[in-house]
Enzyme design. Structure first.
Site, PDB file in Angstrom:
ATOM      1  N   ARG A 121     -11.784 -12.195  -6.586  1.00  0.00           N
ATOM      2  CA  ARG A 121     -10.421 -12.263  -6.022  1.00  0.00           C
ATOM      3  C   ARG A 121      -9.352 -11.804  -7.015  1.00  0.00           C
ATOM      4  O   ARG A 121      -8.192 -12.198  -6.930  1.00  0.00           O
ATOM      5  CB  ARG A 121     -10.100 -13.672  -5.525  1.00  0.00           C
ATOM      6  CG  ARG A 121     -10.995 -14.124  -4.400  1.00  0.00           C
ATOM      7  CD  ARG A 121     -10.385 -15.273  -3.624  1.00  0.00           C
ATOM      8  NE  ARG A 121     -11.280 -15.659  -2.537  1.00  0.00           N
ATOM      9  CZ  ARG A 121     -12.202 -16.606  -2.647  1.00  0.00           C
ATOM     10  NH1 ARG A 121     -12.341 -17.251  -3.780  1.00  0.00           N
ATOM     11  NH2 ARG A 121     -12.975 -16.901  -1.622  1.00  0.00           N
ATOM     12  N   LYS A 143      -0.864   1.117  -6.316  1.00  0.00           N
ATOM     13  CA  LYS A 143      -1.601   1.513  -5.109  1.00  0.00           C
ATOM     14  C   LYS A 143      -3.049   1.752  -5.515  1.00  0.00           C
ATOM     15  O   LYS A 143      -3.334   2.603  -6.365  1.00  0.00           O
ATOM     16  CB  LYS A 143      -1.013   2.793  -4.500  1.00  0.00           C
ATOM     17  CG  LYS A 143       0.195   2.533  -3.623  1.00  0.00           C
ATOM     18  CD  LYS A 143       0.576   3.774  -2.832  1.00  0.00           C
ATOM     19  CE  LYS A 143       1.796   3.508  -1.977  1.00  0.00           C
ATOM     20  NZ  LYS A 143       2.279   4.721  -1.294  1.00  0.00           N
ATOM     21  N   GLU A 185       4.153  16.947  -8.790  1.00  0.00           N
ATOM     22  CA  GLU A 185       4.726  15.595  -8.672  1.00  0.00           C
ATOM     23  C   GLU A 185       5.946  15.452  -9.603  1.00  0.00           C
ATOM     24  O   GLU A 185       6.894  14.738  -9.276  1.00  0.00           O
ATOM     25  CB  GLU A 185       3.673  14.523  -8.994  1.00  0.00           C
ATOM     26  CG  GLU A 185       2.429  14.548  -8.104  1.00  0.00           C
ATOM     27  CD  GLU A 185       2.622  13.925  -6.710  1.00  0.00           C
ATOM     28  OE1 GLU A 185       3.698  13.354  -6.427  1.00  0.00           O
ATOM     29  OE2 GLU A 185       1.667  14.012  -5.904  1.00  0.00           O
ATOM     30  N   LYS A 229       9.463   6.552 -11.311  1.00  0.00           N
ATOM     31  CA  LYS A 229       8.482   5.789 -10.523  1.00  0.00           C
ATOM     32  C   LYS A 229       8.702   4.294 -10.713  1.00  0.00           C
ATOM     33  O   LYS A 229       8.653   3.505  -9.748  1.00  0.00           O
ATOM     34  CB  LYS A 229       7.066   6.194 -10.930  1.00  0.00           C
ATOM     35  CG  LYS A 229       5.978   5.468 -10.161  1.00  0.00           C
ATOM     36  CD  LYS A 229       5.339   6.271  -9.082  1.00  0.00           C
ATOM     37  CE  LYS A 229       4.478   5.445  -8.149  1.00  0.00           C
ATOM     38  NZ  LYS A 229       3.174   5.974  -7.903  1.00  0.00           N
ATOM     39  N   GLU A 239       6.362  -0.754  -0.446  1.00  0.00           N
ATOM     40  CA  GLU A 239       6.738   0.355   0.446  1.00  0.00           C
ATOM     41  C   GLU A 239       7.296  -0.144   1.784  1.00  0.00           C
ATOM     42  O   GLU A 239       6.897   0.302   2.861  1.00  0.00           O
ATOM     43  CB  GLU A 239       5.561   1.313   0.667  1.00  0.00           C
ATOM     44  CG  GLU A 239       6.032   2.696   1.103  1.00  0.00           C
ATOM     45  CD  GLU A 239       4.936   3.763   1.067  1.00  0.00           C
ATOM     46  OE1 GLU A 239       4.274   3.902   0.031  1.00  0.00           O
ATOM     47  OE2 GLU A 239       4.791   4.441   2.081  1.00  0.00           O
ATOM     48  N   ARG A 243      10.345   3.102  -1.266  1.00  0.00           N
ATOM     49  CA  ARG A 243       9.180   3.701  -1.934  1.00  0.00           C
ATOM     50  C   ARG A 243       8.629   4.896  -1.158  1.00  0.00           C
ATOM     51  O   ARG A 243       7.986   5.779  -1.737  1.00  0.00           O
ATOM     52  CB  ARG A 243       8.090   2.647  -2.164  1.00  0.00           C
ATOM     53  CG  ARG A 243       6.908   3.199  -2.959  1.00  0.00           C
ATOM     54  CD  ARG A 243       5.976   2.120  -3.466  1.00  0.00           C
ATOM     55  NE  ARG A 243       4.828   2.723  -4.118  1.00  0.00           N
ATOM     56  CZ  ARG A 243       3.983   2.085  -4.897  1.00  0.00           C
ATOM     57  NH1 ARG A 243       4.151   0.803  -5.146  1.00  0.00           N
ATOM     58  NH2 ARG A 243       2.955   2.711  -5.444  1.00  0.00           N
ATOM     59  N   ASN A 247       6.738   9.916  -1.119  1.00  0.00           N
ATOM     60  CA  ASN A 247       5.857  10.739  -0.278  1.00  0.00           C
ATOM     61  C   ASN A 247       6.508  12.071   0.088  1.00  0.00           C
ATOM     62  O   ASN A 247       6.029  12.765   0.988  1.00  0.00           O
ATOM     63  CB  ASN A 247       5.476   9.981   0.999  1.00  0.00           C
ATOM     64  CG  ASN A 247       4.658   8.744   0.687  1.00  0.00           C
ATOM     65  OD1 ASN A 247       3.867   8.744  -0.252  1.00  0.00           O
ATOM     66  ND2 ASN A 247       4.859   7.686   1.450  1.00  0.00           N
ATOM     67  N   HIS A 250       4.546  15.151   1.162  1.00  0.00           N
ATOM     68  CA  HIS A 250       3.183  14.705   1.464  1.00  0.00           C
ATOM     69  C   HIS A 250       2.837  14.802   2.947  1.00  0.00           C
ATOM     70  O   HIS A 250       1.657  14.849   3.291  1.00  0.00           O
ATOM     71  CB  HIS A 250       2.968  13.271   0.974  1.00  0.00           C
ATOM     72  CG  HIS A 250       2.854  13.158  -0.530  1.00  0.00           C
ATOM     73  ND1 HIS A 250       3.824  13.615  -1.387  1.00  0.00           N
ATOM     74  CD2 HIS A 250       1.870  12.653  -1.321  1.00  0.00           C
ATOM     75  CE1 HIS A 250       3.448  13.383  -2.642  1.00  0.00           C
ATOM     76  NE2 HIS A 250       2.269  12.800  -2.631  1.00  0.00           N
ATOM     77  N   HIS A 254      -0.386  16.652   3.268  1.00  0.00           N
ATOM     78  CA  HIS A 254      -1.642  16.012   3.703  1.00  0.00           C
ATOM     79  C   HIS A 254      -2.278  16.785   4.852  1.00  0.00           C
ATOM     80  O   HIS A 254      -3.511  16.909   4.911  1.00  0.00           O
ATOM     81  CB  HIS A 254      -1.387  14.567   4.158  1.00  0.00           C
ATOM     82  CG  HIS A 254      -1.310  13.593   3.023  1.00  0.00           C
ATOM     83  ND1 HIS A 254      -0.704  12.368   3.135  1.00  0.00           N
ATOM     84  CD2 HIS A 254      -1.765  13.666   1.756  1.00  0.00           C
ATOM     85  CE1 HIS A 254      -0.790  11.732   1.969  1.00  0.00           C
ATOM     86  NE2 HIS A 254      -1.427  12.507   1.126  1.00  0.00           N
ATOM     87  N   HIS A 267      -4.701  18.033  -4.551  1.00  0.00           N
ATOM     88  CA  HIS A 267      -3.606  17.296  -3.925  1.00  0.00           C
ATOM     89  C   HIS A 267      -2.221  17.841  -4.321  1.00  0.00           C
ATOM     90  O   HIS A 267      -1.367  18.083  -3.468  1.00  0.00           O
ATOM     91  CB  HIS A 267      -3.737  15.807  -4.288  1.00  0.00           C
ATOM     92  CG  HIS A 267      -2.624  14.965  -3.787  1.00  0.00           C
ATOM     93  ND1 HIS A 267      -2.420  14.725  -2.445  1.00  0.00           N
ATOM     94  CD2 HIS A 267      -1.615  14.308  -4.446  1.00  0.00           C
ATOM     95  CE1 HIS A 267      -1.353  13.956  -2.293  1.00  0.00           C
ATOM     96  NE2 HIS A 267      -0.854  13.691  -3.498  1.00  0.00           N
TER      97      HIS A 267
HETATM   98  N1  GLY Z   1       2.116   8.019  -4.850  1.00  0.00           N
HETATM   99  C1  GLY Z   1       3.072   7.389  -4.032  1.00  0.00           C
HETATM  100  C2  GLY Z   1       3.288   5.954  -4.365  1.00  0.00           C
HETATM  101  O1  GLY Z   1       2.780   5.476  -5.359  1.00  0.00           O
HETATM  102  O2  GLY Z   1       3.949   5.268  -3.627  1.00  0.00           O
END
Ligand code: GLY
Length: 363
Positions: A121, A143, A185, A229, A239, A243, A247, A250, A254, A267
């Protein structure tokens, strides 16, 4: 290079940036009281370059070390790879106070974080990113996850590391294509958040390789991107709103990745194509000037990145793929669109007609 703090309601952490600092990983971690056992997870290529330095540093600081290698590449980012991590953790009796260290790029970081989030956990987790993309994006913000056969990153958790330890010297072995993908990025942060970073990139003649970028600009790129960031994640960890601006590029990126079966573009290259497309949509909607879009596109070209959606992809297929994106909410596709250099909005007002009109035009 300075330390940056990711300020969160619980468990804030440092992004420590210093050239040649892999040798100090053990002492950096010792200061955080992270328990005695450390499982280093990496891939064979990265481990061949940096495994020994990493393990020696940990051992010198008094940690008991264990290693698990996962073959490189997105095709190994699935639950079976996580099961293998659990097996190693179980065989070596890793405890809740133990630490999983991700020594690698985004794939290793995402998988190690997910394994750390779920083993017992939740055990400690440290990111040691080795690609530009993971340094400026994936290693910061918590993430974590793996792919499902039906889509990328469909299984995952928000789980923050205790430390992001960045040694920019590790980029010296990064393949050129991966360096350029990371630059996509970096340019993204300039467009969405940091106009000054954008200007600094414009002032530099060549951005298409580590050698051409040079150590001074690399320091700026790494610190400003991580700062951006950290600020965004600090304001919106899970998010709920802001946040999502990370994207940018993206949504269509994507779709391009998916429609080319993840074979044609890495990517960051797909994100570059997506940023050009988002810029066209913003111009089409009179949100952004053509002059600003031209400035963005010039940086993308200067970084040696692609700009055009491959001709074989039909706009109808792109529209269909976008509809199944994770970013669809209540049936509406959410786009991040620039309104100035350093400023974006989140909108669900982009219709298929606008996309078709905008993407029909060449650069
Ligand atoms: N790569 C996008 C984020 O970390 O929210």
């Amino acid at each position: 290079m300075p330390n940056i703090t990711v300020n969160l309601p619980q468990d804030s952490y440092a992004i420590a940036i210093a050239p040649d600092s892999l040798k100090q990983l053990g002492s950096q971690m010792k200061q955080l009281n992270l328990g005695n056992k450390v499982l280093v997870i990496s891939n064979p290529e990265i481990f061949a370059h940096y495994g020994e330095t990493c393990l020696n540093s940990l051992k010198e600081a008094g940690f008991d070390t264990y290693t698990h290698l996962i073959p490189a590449g997105e095709s190994h980012k699935h639950l079976q790879s996580i099961q293998a991590v659990y097996d190693v953790a179980q065989a070596n009796h890793l405890e809740r106070s133990s630490t999983f260290v991700a020594l690698g790029g985004g794939v290793i970081g995402d998988m190690t974080g997910f394994a750390a989030a779920t083993w017992l956990r939740g055990v400690n987790f440290v990111q040691v990113p080795t690609s530009l993309l993971s340094i400026v994006d994936a290693s910061v913000g918590g993430k974590t996850g793996v792919n499902h056969p039906q889509g990328k990153n469909l299984i995952g958790a928000f789980y923050q590391p205790k430390l992001v330890a960045i040694d920019p010297n590790l980029l010296q072995t990064l393949p050129l294509k991966e360096f350029r993908a990371g630059m996509a990025e970096v340019i993204k942060y300039g467009v969405i958040w940091d106009a000054d970073l954008f200007t600094k990139l414009e002032q530099h003649n060549q951005l298409d390789s580590l050698e051409h970028v040079g150590s001074n600009l690399l320091e700026t790129i790494v610190t400003r991107s991580c700062q951006a960031k950290a600020e965004v994640v600090g304001q919106d960890e899970k998010e709920a709103g802001l946040r999502a601006i990370l994207n940018y590029g993206h949504t269509i990126g994507h779709a391009v990745e998916s429609l080319t079966h993840y074979q044609q573009f890495v990517h960051g290259e797909a994100v570059a194509i997506g940023m050009v497309a988002a810029g066209k949509i913003a111009v089409e909607m009179n949100l952004w000037t053509q002059a600003a879009a031209d400035r963005q596109n010039a940086l993308i070209i200067k970084a040696g990145l692609p700009t055009e959606i491959p001709q074989q992809l039909a706009i109808a297929d792109i529209l269909e793929t976008i509809k199944s994106d994770k970013k669809v909410s209540a049936g509406k596709v959410r786009f991040i669109l620039p309104t100035a250099i350093g400023k974006v909005i989140i909108t669900d007002q982009v219709t298929p007609e606008i996309i078709t009109q905008a993407l029909g035009s060449k650069l």
